[in-house]
Design an enzyme around this catalytic site. Structure first.
Site, PDB file in Angstrom:
ATOM      1  N   CYS A  95       0.709  -1.053  -0.040  1.00 25.00           N
ATOM      2  CA  CYS A  95      -0.076   0.076  -0.025  1.00 25.00           C
ATOM      3  C   CYS A  95       0.805   1.349   0.035  1.00 25.00           C
ATOM      4  O   CYS A  95       1.764   1.463   1.108  1.00 25.00           O
ATOM      5  CB  CYS A  95      -0.881   0.206   1.468  1.00 25.00           C
ATOM      6  SG  CYS A  95      -1.977   1.601   1.363  1.00 25.00           S
ATOM      7  N   CYS A 112      -0.535   3.523  -6.654  1.00 20.73           N
ATOM      8  CA  CYS A 112      -1.740   2.972  -5.925  1.00 20.73           C
ATOM      9  C   CYS A 112      -1.844   1.521  -6.199  1.00 20.73           C
ATOM     10  O   CYS A 112      -2.018   1.289  -7.308  1.00 20.73           O
ATOM     11  CB  CYS A 112      -2.937   3.522  -5.910  1.00 20.73           C
ATOM     12  SG  CYS A 112      -4.354   2.952  -4.618  1.00 20.73           S
TER      13      CYS A 112
HETATM   14  N1  DGL Z   1      -4.122   0.320  -2.207  1.00 25.51           N
HETATM   15  C1  DGL Z   1      -3.524   1.516  -1.517  1.00 25.51           C
HETATM   16  C2  DGL Z   1      -2.347   2.336  -2.004  1.00 25.51           C
HETATM   17  O1  DGL Z   1      -1.515   1.842  -2.645  1.00 25.51           O
HETATM   18  C3  DGL Z   1      -4.653   2.569  -1.083  1.00 25.51           C
HETATM   19  C4  DGL Z   1      -6.121   2.610  -1.199  1.00 25.51           C
HETATM   20  C5  DGL Z   1      -6.681   3.507  -0.286  1.00 25.51           C
HETATM   21  O2  DGL Z   1      -7.304   2.669   0.883  1.00 25.51           O
HETATM   22  O3  DGL Z   1      -7.044   4.733  -0.363  1.00 25.51           O
HETATM   23  O4  DGL Z   1      -2.247   3.285  -1.896  1.00 25.51           O
END
Ligand code: DGL
Length: 262
Positions: A77, A188
């Site tokens: 993340c 993301c």
């Molecule tokens: N998948 C996450 C990232 O790489 C974030 C998604 C979220 O919860 O806003 O930033």
């Protein structure tokens, strides 16, 4: 004689985004044992306050670490990694591998010296991200676009629901204002799950770069003797959700167990 067994590699994200990293890990380490944890009760993370996120990420990752007996944690993340990598490394006794926007390879690839960064509101303005741009793309123009709406679309897509093409088109629109941009960083982990939709919604061909393969390479270096996969791997959530259970099952994870977070 004691038999030593190494635990699984634990992959963490707010929601299903980390499954894009699971895909890359499985390609590089097809036999490794993987477990998955997500904070679905509190996702999306992208617009939350840093002062709330840091203790929350620590609490969920510590709880998942304790129950999974993992040998390494992949913080799949960007929103969490650009904020909480250092405190997590200080708190856990296993290697923690983070996920940060692929600015460096994007700058290497760009001919026009104009790259786009598509990420959450939090990630595009973090000091960590600005430092990456300063260190590796100082001679590039970087158009930073907050695309939080795509997180929800990726969750829907993995749950077997339809994706809203207008939402995708609107999220990408700021990238196309200047015609010379030639590389887009998917900063993301949810976004690679939508790659086909992103390509379809783009008015011109660009290179799309995410961090999945680089993370998988790094994990293979840090955990050279990853234990062999128990199939299906364990999964952990912060709230029960039948759609999420189905998405996890599609990626080979068992019925999730609920983490108790105080
Ligand atoms: N998948 C996450 C990232 O790489 C974030 C998604 C979220 O919860 O806003 O930033």
């Amino acid at each position: 004689m004691a038999i030593l067994t190494a635990g699984p590699i634990l992959v963490f994200d707010s929601g299903v985004g980390g499954l894009s990293v699971v895909g890359a890990l499985r390609r590089r380490l097809p036999e490794a044992s993987l477990a998955y944890a997500c904070d679905n009760a509190m996702m999306p993370y992208g617009r939350r306050e840093d002062s709330w996120l840091i203790p929350r990420i620590l609490a969920v990752c510590e709880a998942a670490f304790a129950v999974s007996d993992c040998s390494a944690l992949v913080l799949a993340c960007n929103t969490a990694s650009t904020l909480a990598l250092a405190p997590l490394r200080a708190s856990l006794s296993v290697p923690v591998i983070g996920t940060v926007p692929a600015i460096k390879p994007a700058a290497r690839l760009s001919q026009s010296r104009h790259i786009g960064l598509l990420a959450t509101s939090a990630t595009i303005s973090r000091p960590y991200t600005l430092q990456l741009i300063h260190d590796f793309a100082a001679d590039c123009r970087v158009t930073r676009v907050a695309a939080d709406a795509l997180v929800v679309q990726a969750e829907r897509w993995l749950a077997g629901e339809s994706v809203d093409a207008a939402v995708i088109r609107d999220a990408l629109a700021p990238l196309w204002i200047e015609p010379d941009l030639d590389v887009v960083v998917l900063g993301c982990t949810h976004f690679p799950l939508l790659k086909d939709f992103l390509v379809d919604a783009s008015p011109k061909g660009v290179n799309w770069i995410d961090s999945g393969e680089a993370i998988a390479r790094r994990v293979a270096e840090v955990v050279p003797n990853a234990s062999r996969g128990l199939v299906p791997g364990a999964s952990f959530v912060t709230g029960y959700d039948a759609r999420l259970t189905a998405s996890l099952a599609a990626y080979g994870f068992a019925e999730p167990r609920r983490l108790n977070i105080n």
